[in-house]
Design an enzyme around this catalytic site. Sequence first.
Site, PDB file in Angstrom:
ATOM      1  N   GLU A 206      61.663  38.611  41.193  1.00  0.00           N
ATOM      2  CA  GLU A 206      60.632  39.498  41.734  1.00  0.00           C
ATOM      3  C   GLU A 206      61.196  40.805  42.268  1.00  0.00           C
ATOM      4  OE1 GLU A 206      57.925  37.578  44.370  1.00  0.00           O
ATOM      5  OE2 GLU A 206      57.351  36.062  42.902  1.00  0.00           O
ATOM      6  N   GLU A 286      55.088  29.960  54.292  1.00  0.00           N
ATOM      7  CA  GLU A 286      54.298  29.484  53.150  1.00  0.00           C
ATOM      8  C   GLU A 286      54.838  28.158  52.623  1.00  0.00           C
ATOM      9  OE1 GLU A 286      53.683  31.081  48.592  1.00  0.00           O
ATOM     10  OE2 GLU A 286      53.669  32.559  50.207  1.00  0.00           O
ATOM     11  N   ASP A 313      49.996  27.706  49.274  1.00  0.00           N
ATOM     12  CA  ASP A 313      50.078  28.129  47.876  1.00  0.00           C
ATOM     13  C   ASP A 313      50.036  26.887  46.994  1.00  0.00           C
ATOM     14  OD1 ASP A 313      50.517  29.290  45.420  1.00  0.00           O
ATOM     15  OD2 ASP A 313      52.617  29.772  45.788  1.00  0.00           O
ATOM     16  N   LYS A 338      45.770  33.300  44.140  1.00  0.00           N
ATOM     17  CA  LYS A 338      46.351  33.710  42.873  1.00  0.00           C
ATOM     18  C   LYS A 338      45.308  33.466  41.781  1.00  0.00           C
ATOM     19  CE  LYS A 338      51.176  32.636  44.013  1.00  0.00           C
ATOM     20  NZ  LYS A 338      52.297  31.684  43.776  1.00  0.00           N
ATOM     21  N   ARG A 367      52.443  36.999  40.686  1.00  0.00           N
ATOM     22  CA  ARG A 367      53.294  35.874  40.305  1.00  0.00           C
ATOM     23  C   ARG A 367      54.707  36.383  40.009  1.00  0.00           C
ATOM     24  NH1 ARG A 367      50.367  31.049  39.562  1.00  0.00           N
ATOM     25  NH2 ARG A 367      52.431  30.220  40.111  1.00  0.00           N
ATOM     26  N   SER A 368      55.640  35.467  39.851  1.00  0.00           N
ATOM     27  CA  SER A 368      57.016  35.878  39.573  1.00  0.00           C
ATOM     28  C   SER A 368      57.165  36.475  38.176  1.00  0.00           C
ATOM     29  CB  SER A 368      57.971  34.699  39.746  1.00  0.00           C
ATOM     30  OG  SER A 368      57.568  33.599  38.959  1.00  0.00           O
ATOM     31  N   LYS A 389      50.527  40.362  48.466  1.00  0.00           N
ATOM     32  CA  LYS A 389      51.893  39.911  48.164  1.00  0.00           C
ATOM     33  C   LYS A 389      52.173  40.183  46.694  1.00  0.00           C
ATOM     34  CE  LYS A 389      54.777  35.726  48.136  1.00  0.00           C
ATOM     35  NZ  LYS A 389      54.744  34.237  48.188  1.00  0.00           N
TER      36      LYS A 389
END
Length: 426
Positions: A206, A286, A313, A338, A367-368, A389
């Site tokens: 990321e 998280e 998450d 997400k 997302r990554s 985020k």
Amino acid sequence: MSNSAIKQVYGRRVWDSRGRPTVEVEITLENGGFGRAIAPAGASTGSGEALDLRDGGPRFAGYGVDGAVGNVNTLISDAITGMEASDQAGVDRALIVTDGTENRQKLGGNAMIATSMAVAHAAANGSGQPLWQYLGGSSENPLPVPEVQIFGGGAHAEGQMDLQDFMVVPFGASSFSEAMEWVAEIYLAAGKTMDSLGKRCGVADEGGYWPAFSSNEEAIETLARVIELAGFDTDSQVAISLDIAATQIYKDGGYFLKKEGRTLSTEQWYELMRDWVSRYPVIMIEDPFVEDDLDSHARFTAEFGDKMQVVGDDLLVTNLHHIAAAREKNACNTLLCKPNQAGTLSEAKQAFEAATEAGWNTVVSARSGETEDITIVHLALGWGIKQLKVGSFTRSERMAKWNEALRLEDAFGADASYAGGRPFGK
């Protein structure tokens, strides 16, 4: 057929930030409205999220999406062509019915979310509005507080660190633009510090630094020190957020810390995190426990929920059923939203609304495995979500989203505001 009806649906294969195939969908309306969106993909995934449909086999290490793209151009196109793009709920319902599975394994969650987002973009474009405004937002909605990775670990950095994300939250800034300036200074200070310590290995998925700290706590301690070295106060300006992604390190009934060569029981793991959050300026944490351990999440939230955000998450996977179960146990106080976990925008919005009804905060998240798609920024502004985020402060798939938020703030002019400390009770 009305002018805002869907005229054409087209899917293609494109590539994400890890060089893996993903699905892009384009929607054209009868009135000329056009929308395009790309599905992201996670590396650290919860067991209940919508399934990306991959081809398997040797080609592209099994990550091919020819089947998912084919579904867009056949089954999905047949199902939604002629429908009103303005009826997002109706279009998404048609996708869900056409798929007919619990985890979206027939059409593919990747095909579905790319289509769902592209329909929203097309409807907004056809109505002459930016997406955030079309979704119901106004310039009175504050720009979200960014949650930005500085050090990457876990599944995003080949297990170099056990914890997945070591992040900063510039809640004390006066504007989104100033928040980004603060993050830039912290990121630069982190690079200099890691170079001086000989701890920099490279770049994680990321965009954060890929560190070689001797322990997870050294990473947390270094991040707290870096914030202060950059000139910021951890009580009133910039705090730390940790993504534990505990499901990824839970093995054989314990939490295995590869970096430290030890396995902790649930009680020992709880005590370790208690120690961390009591000694360091952590404002968000998280997935502190394995995804199905609601009791430990509930105990942790009861002890620390008035001091920080306990974010779900893998615990929630943007799913109404999981949210209801967590709400019953008081297992967290913040939803990580997400859209691709849910499969459609309508389901993601329902998850956000359920979290709001529970009195929780919400963070909309990338997302990554990402792309240049900036839809989630507009979701934050359109739905009034006060936190965002995206990943780190490098790599264009991340910066595209931060920069879009800057453009929106600039477009709002004197009406622009920043969520700041509000989501944290500050």
